[in-house]
Every structure is written in C-alpha cells, then in structure tokens.
Design an enzyme around this catalytic site. Structure first.
Site, mmCIF file in Angstrom:
data_model
loop_
_atom_site.group_PDB
_atom_site.id
_atom_site.type_symbol
_atom_site.label_atom_id
_atom_site.label_comp_id
_atom_site.label_asym_id
_atom_site.label_seq_id
_atom_site.Cartn_x
_atom_site.Cartn_y
_atom_site.Cartn_z
ATOM 1 N N SER A 483 3.273 -7.142 6.450
ATOM 2 C CA SER A 483 3.843 -6.149 5.648
ATOM 3 C C SER A 483 3.587 -4.419 5.988
ATOM 4 C CB SER A 483 3.122 -6.483 4.256
ATOM 5 O OG SER A 483 2.267 -6.039 4.032
ATOM 6 N N ASP A 484 2.253 -3.858 5.914
ATOM 7 C CA ASP A 484 2.167 -2.762 6.287
ATOM 8 C C ASP A 484 2.416 -2.165 7.329
ATOM 9 O OD1 ASP A 484 0.205 -3.942 6.701
ATOM 10 O OD2 ASP A 484 -1.761 -3.155 6.195
ATOM 11 N N CYS A 485 2.272 -2.949 8.298
ATOM 12 C CA CYS A 485 2.399 -2.467 9.822
ATOM 13 C C CYS A 485 4.197 -1.895 10.351
ATOM 14 C CB CYS A 485 2.337 -3.645 10.791
ATOM 15 S SG CYS A 485 0.536 -3.596 11.231
ATOM 16 N N GLU A 488 4.689 1.608 7.879
ATOM 17 C CA GLU A 488 4.742 1.897 8.895
ATOM 18 C C GLU A 488 5.320 2.868 9.544
ATOM 19 O OE1 GLU A 488 1.868 4.313 7.504
ATOM 20 O OE2 GLU A 488 1.539 3.173 6.100
#
EC number: 5.4.99.41
Length: 761
Positions: A483-485, A488
C-alpha cells in the site's frame, strides 16, 4: 573487481521478466575490471570499515557509489559550506548545501532511473541460502571463490565482541544467528577452530556456554533439521494439512500475513516430507561440535519448546504449547498411518501447488529472502532436475548485495521505495534546471515499475489479493503489491503530471492512476487504517499463536501509521487533480484515515513507527498524513501533541537521536551518549515544518538545519550512522540510501519554508 549490473537478465534461459528487467541489480566479478586507483579505493574502504566495525555497524554502501561516480566522472564542484557558532544561516549557505547534495544524488542514479541501495542487516539471511545450495549440490556453481571470499568478509565484520552474532548487525548475540552462522562457516571450508580472529572457536564456545544448539529458536530448529544436524522430532509440528482445510477454518493460512503464510507454506511441506539433506562427513562433524551431549543421546522431544532467553522476545503461550503437544503426540502418529496418511499426501500436493503458484507469480524471486531458500528446496525435493528449481537458481543474484563489509543477502531490494522518496526530495528542491534529466529518468522508472496485472488465474482461491495498479517494494517482477509503495509512487506520478512534460516526460495515463487508487482503497480497514500487503481482518487473537520467538505481530496483517499516512497523502493529491473519480469513496477514505491516525497517537504525542526507528519515524508519517488532510497546529490536537513530542526530544546540538531499542520496548529510548542521528534529525525537522513550527518559533529548525549542513561531507553526502529500518518489532534493517534521501529532503523543505537572509542583505 566487482561491478554492479543494472537491468540485465544475462543469457540464462531460465530467467524471464515482465518489464525487461527494469530495476534489477546484480553483482558480477570481473578480474580485469578497475584501474589500480579504483582497486586501491575499494581496499581502503574495506580497511576503514574493519577498523571501525564496532563503532558504526552498517556499511556506507560505498562500492556501487564508487563505480557510478567513476563512470559518470563526477566531481563535486560546489564548495563545501559550514555554519559557524553564532552565525546565522543565510540563503546562500542553505541553498549551497542543498545543491551539493542534489548534484551528488543525481549522479548516483542508475541507468534505468532507479537508485540502488543495500536493504539488509539481519544476520540470519545468509545462512539459509548457503544451506540450500549446499544441500542441492550447487554451492560452488552459484557462489564462486570470489563470492565466498566476500561472504566470509561479511561474517567476520559483524560478530559481537563475545563471539556471537546478533539477530541483526546492531543486536546483542542471539543463539539463532550464532548457530546458523557457525554452521555455514563450515560449508565454506572454515574448520572447527578456523576463521579470522578465531571466529569459529569463539562462536562455538558461546553456543555451548549458552545451552548448545538445542536452545535455538523454532526457525533455527527447522533449518538445522533440514541440514541434518538436528532431528525433526525436536521441532514443533508444522502440518501441511492446514492447507487442505476449508477457508472458514479459524486458523486457516489464508488468514495469515503473507510473509508468515509463505514461510510456513514451505516449512510445512519440508516438515511433512521430513526432508533431510545429505549426511556428509561435515554434517557428522557439526553434530559433534554444537551440543553439550552426544548427538544420539539427546532427548529431542524435550527440546521442542526450548529457546535461549536472549532469543525469546515473544515467549510461547500456554495455548500454543498445548496445541503443539496435542498435534505432536496425537495428530502426527495418526497421520503416518493408513488411511490418514492419504490426507497427508493430499495436503502435500495442495501445498506444492501453492508453492509453484507463488514462485511463478514472482518470476521465482519469491516474496523475500527468508522464504526463497525454503521454496527453492521444496522445488528441488520435488524434482532436482526440474525447470522450477533451475528458475529459482537464476534469481539468486537478485538477493546478493556487496558492500565494503562483504557480500550479504538482501531482504529483496528497496528499489521502488527508495526511488519514490528520492524523487520527492528532488522535486522539493525546486531546482528544475539542475534535476530535469534525473527526474525524467526517475519518472520513467516509476512508470515502468507499476504492476499491470493481477496474479494469474483464480488468484482469490490461492489466497491472493489484487495487484493490478500497484507498486512493489523492489521491482515489477517481484509482483507483491504494497500500500505505501503504491501510494508514494502514485504521489510521484501525480506530482510529475503537474510539471512540464518537456522537463519530466509524459505523464502516466489516468486509467493507470485509477488502478493504483483502487489498490489503495482496497487496503483500508474498517478502523480507517491501511494494511501493507493484503486486507487486514483476521482476529487479533491469532497473534497468540505466533510461533516465532524473536519477532512479533507477524501472524496476521495489521494497520500501520506509515501505510495509512502515505495512502492518505496520495488520495488527497489525487482528489485535487481528479475530483470526480470515486469522489465519495475517497472522501470517506480520507476522513477514516485521519480518525485512525489520531486514535493511534501515543499519549506523549508520538506515533509508533513499524518500519522505521521508531517514534521519530512514525511521528513524521503521522504529521505528514494529517497535514495532507488539512490538519494544522491550530485546528488539530494531534498535530500539537506531535509537535510537542518533537520539541521535547530535540538534543542540545539541534538534532534528534533514537535507539533501535524503542522498537522492541515500545517506548522512546534515546541513543546512548546524547548522540544525534542525521536521518532521524531530518525526519523530525520535516515533522516540525509540517506542524507549522516555522511560523511560531523557527529556532529549533535553524538548529537542526545547522547540524545537517555542518555534517555534510566534502563529496556532498552525509555520513552513515545507525540502522534506520525495522520489521516485526524486533529486527532491524539497513536502508543505506536514507542517509542521503532524508537530509536532502529536509534541507529542500527548509529552503522552501524560509525567506532566509542573504549575506548581501
């Protein structure tokens, strides 16, 4: 001399790629490469690391940097600047320091647009890879003499002074790492009393003095049993039958965190087969060396629950012990007899089907370095001459990383993650005339690295989640959405879409952005938080069954402040640019994410960081997410508390410094000796900027900026200090590129914030 190869697949017929190997980074030894000056530079770096190995444990990751800077003929032509005591920071000084860093970082970009970096640190990544190659007879074919030389260098660079090895390079000695590393030293030809500085003899003495290898933790028992220096009777059951149960079964593997699921998928197959490698003279010798009593007299059943106290971070519960004992004493004997043995045969086939599915959907990279050697062994056991095993061998170089401290095995690589942060730092620098070509190449890398398909076939039946539109932590071939990759990387694409295409290239198409948004939304839980790889939802009680003594919170998916913050930031920006796409869903997502972020804040105003060290990292993410949603010091209590936490923890030198011990202890622990850490200083500094500190009293920011500027090296980078990453509460990771990313980003935000005085004013 070693050379780093970028985006190359070689001539191996058993390797394939979904994007022509963009992001792949592999090391090769070329005996003809390098000038005498370049070779001397490498040797000097190795000698310097060895001299200071007990002072700074992580490597500065210099070898690939030397190569890239030499290839690009980089010279730092901007003079170094310093801020004297009592001197005011001027616009010229701050901008000069920023430009020096930006120029260096730009020169370190790889040819395919990404930034390389070590992503390692745990001392239990190398041994399983060596074991699996030794067992399959491919050790010398995969690891040349030069590989072995550098692998040995790594192990000799990182013991503790008591002769043991820690769970990670900064950790206290652990039985798990010490026994595994002692065993693989034998595979590379180091004798019973051999090794640099008597490494083998010192390690063996520590093992025997702390209870012998019978006290190794459960993962260690499994690997020793596979290797043939321990008995399967001394392991707690890992029955493959769990894979044959219906998915509504309360502890079905489908409910597990993907890393836990895949690790025990392979372990359960090997356990079900009671697989043991060849019993060679070396194995028989090791049996005599690592126990305090004769091997054939050990009561293996009594060793199942034994674990050295220094490894026992998460002690087994009574519930676990009762469950394991019941399966061990009742279930396992039954499953060896007809007709129940038919169930085991079926379960093993189902398990192997899952193994092949996971291998194929990661191009045989697999999900990570813990799982890779286990899955590879399972394929070899099924068919030693099969294509699956050969495809596994072809992807081992993806894990090998070389630094001045030797060869280590990476977690799997942080190419996408690091690159997304570097690009945001460069965009924040607002130096388009100096960064344009770098930004365009980075933009292309991000676009080329997006996952464009879901896992193959009926992926839900294989317990997989959607991945189309996502980004991984490493490269596209890896295949595992995060999710965070994703968030970003999507932020980068959105920011680039707002910039002139003649500067940064054509923007990514809307549909691909919609696909990314779909992945992000799918990973938000009912409580508003975002999980990392797959939707959270399993009962928290399943963590009571955690079988891994030295890690925590790894049985099921959880929600994290970092994933929530990154996702929140991305969707806020997306909503501004695409206001009509899933508008209501995104508005609800943002509201719930803000609520979650506020609710998980610690009483002291910090946020616990799950993937960085620790409260300083988590607080930056917390404040960044809230700021994106329009929360300020004046309208949000959580922002005020977060700012106060940062102000209270600032050091006398203007910096911040937090020990990795904060992660396992779950309380803020400062670095010893009142030291500051530049990565943490940069994160805290940006957190204060997000909290509006510059509008109220910029003094803390000026003090932090002074420390960063004065710490910059002559080359334009920042010195390597302590580890900066963490996973599963108790194991640390080395993100070597962080030492440049975050100080550069902080200086960029600082220069944007203040109309600093000029020396001519």
């Amino acid at each position: 001399m070693w050379r780093l190869k970028i985006a190359e697949g070689g001539n191996n017929p058993y390797i394939y790629s979904t994007n022509n190997f963009v992001g792949r980074q592999t090391w090769e030894f070329d005996p003809e490469a390098g000038t005498p000056e370049e070779r001397a530079q490498v040797e000097e770096a190795r000698e310097n690391f060895w001299r200071d190995r007990f002072l700074i444990k992580p490597s500065s990751d210099l070898l690939w940097r030397f190569q890239f800077l030499s290839e690009k003929k980089f010279k730092q032509r901007i003079p170094q600047v310093k801020v004297q005591d009592g001197e005011e920071i001027t616009r010229e000084i701050a901008t000069t320091a920023l430009r020096r860093s930006v120029h260096l970082v730009s020169a370190l970009q790889a040819s395919d647009g990404h930034w390389c970096a070590e992503n390692s640190g745990p001392m239990f990544f190398v041994p399983p890879m060596v074991f699996s190659l030794y067992i399959t007879g491919h050790l010398n074919a995969v690891f040349s003499a030069e590989h072995c030389k550098e692998i040995l260098r790594y192990i000799y660079c990182h013991p503790n002074e008591d002769g043991g090895w820690g769970l990670h390079i900064e950790g206290h000695s652990a039985m798990f790492s010490t026994v595994l590393n002692y065993n693989w030293l034998g595979k590379l030809g180091e004798g019973r009393d051999g090794g640099k500085d008597n490494a083998c003899e010192r390690a063996r003495r520590r093992i025997l003095d702390h209870g012998s290898a019978t006290a190794i933790s459960s993962w260690g028992k499994t690997w020793l049993a596979i290797l043939g220096v321990y008995e399967w009777d001394g392991c707690n059951p890992m029955p493959p039958e769990f894979w044959a149960f219906p998915t509504f079964f309360p502890i079905h593997p489908a409910r597990m965190l993907c890393y836990c699921r895949l690790t025990y998928m392979a372990m359960s197959y090997l356990y079900g087969k009671k697989f043991v490698g060849p019993i060679t003279p070396l194995i028989l010798q090791l049996r005599e060396e690592i126990y305090n009593e004769p091997y054939d007299q050990i009561n293996w059943s009594r060793m199942r629950h034994l674990c050295a106290k220094e490894d026992n971070y998460y002690a087994h519960t009574l519930t676990q012990i009762i469950l394991w004992d019941a399966i061990y004493m009742l279930g396992e004997p039954l499953l060896k007899r007809w007709p129940f043995n038919k169930l085991r045969e079926k379960a093993l086939k189902i398990t192997m089907d899952h193994i092949h599915y996971e291998d194929e959907n990661s191009q045989y990279i697999t999900i990570g370095s813990v799982e890779k050697p286990l899955l590879m062994l399972a394929c070899w056991h099924e068919d030693p001459n099969g294509d699956a095993f050969k495809k596994h061998l072809a992807r081992i170089p993806d894990y090998v990383w070389l630094g001045e401290d030797g060869i280590k095995i990476q977690s799997f690589g942080s190419q996408v993650w690091d690159t997304s942060f570097v690009l945001q730092a460069l965009i924040a620098s607002n130096l388009p005339s100096e960064t344009g070509p770098t930004l365009e190449k980075g933009h292309n890398f991000i676009k080329n690295s997006q996952v464009t398909q879901n896992p193959s076939g009926d992926f839900r039946r294989m317990f997989r989640h959607i991945s189309k539109g996502s980004w991984t932590f490493s490269d596209k071939d890896h295949g595992w959405q995060v999710s965070d990759c994703t968030a970003e990387s999507l932020k980068c694409c959105l920011l680039f879409s707002m910039m002139p295409p003649e500067l940064v290239g054509e923007k990514m198409g809307p549909q691909r952005m919609y696909d990314a948004v779909n992945v992000i939304i799918s990973l938000q839980s009912k409580n508003g938080g975002c999980s990392a790889w797959e939707p959270a939802g399993a009962g928290s009680w399943m963590e009571w069954l955690n079988p891994v003594e030295f890690l925590a919170d790894l049985v099921i998916e959880h929600e994290y402040v970092e994933c929530t913050s990154s996702s929140l930031q991305a969707l806020v920006l997306f909503k501004k640019l695409y206001p009509e796409h899933r508008r209501k869903e995104i508005e609800i997502f943002i509201l719930n994410a803000v609520r979650f972020t506020e609710e998980i804040q610690q009483p002291d105003g910090s946020w616990y960081g799950n993937w960085g060290i620790c409260f300083l990292s988590g607080t930056w993410f917390g404040l960044k997410g809230l700021a994106a949603a329009g929360k300020t010091y004046y309208n949000c209590t959580a922002v005020r508390k977060g700012v106060e936490f940062l102000l209270q923890t600032q050091r006398d030198d203007g910096g911040w410094g937090e020990s990795y011990l904060s992660c396992p202890k779950k309380i803020y622990v400062p670095l010893e000796g009142n030291r500051s850490n530049l990565v943490q200083t940069a994160l805290a500094m940006m957190g204060l900027i997000l909290g509006g500190q510059g509008e109220r009293d910029p003094t803390p920011l000026h003090r932090a900026a002074k420390l960063l500027i004065n710490s910059q090296t002559e080359l334009g980078d920042f010195p390597q200090q302590e580890l900066s990453g963490c996973f599963m509460r108790n194991c640390m990771l080395h993100y070597s590129e962080y030492r440049d990313i975050f100080p550069t980003w902080a200086l960029a935000e600082y220069c944007k914030l203040f109309p600093l005085p000029s020396k001519n004013d």
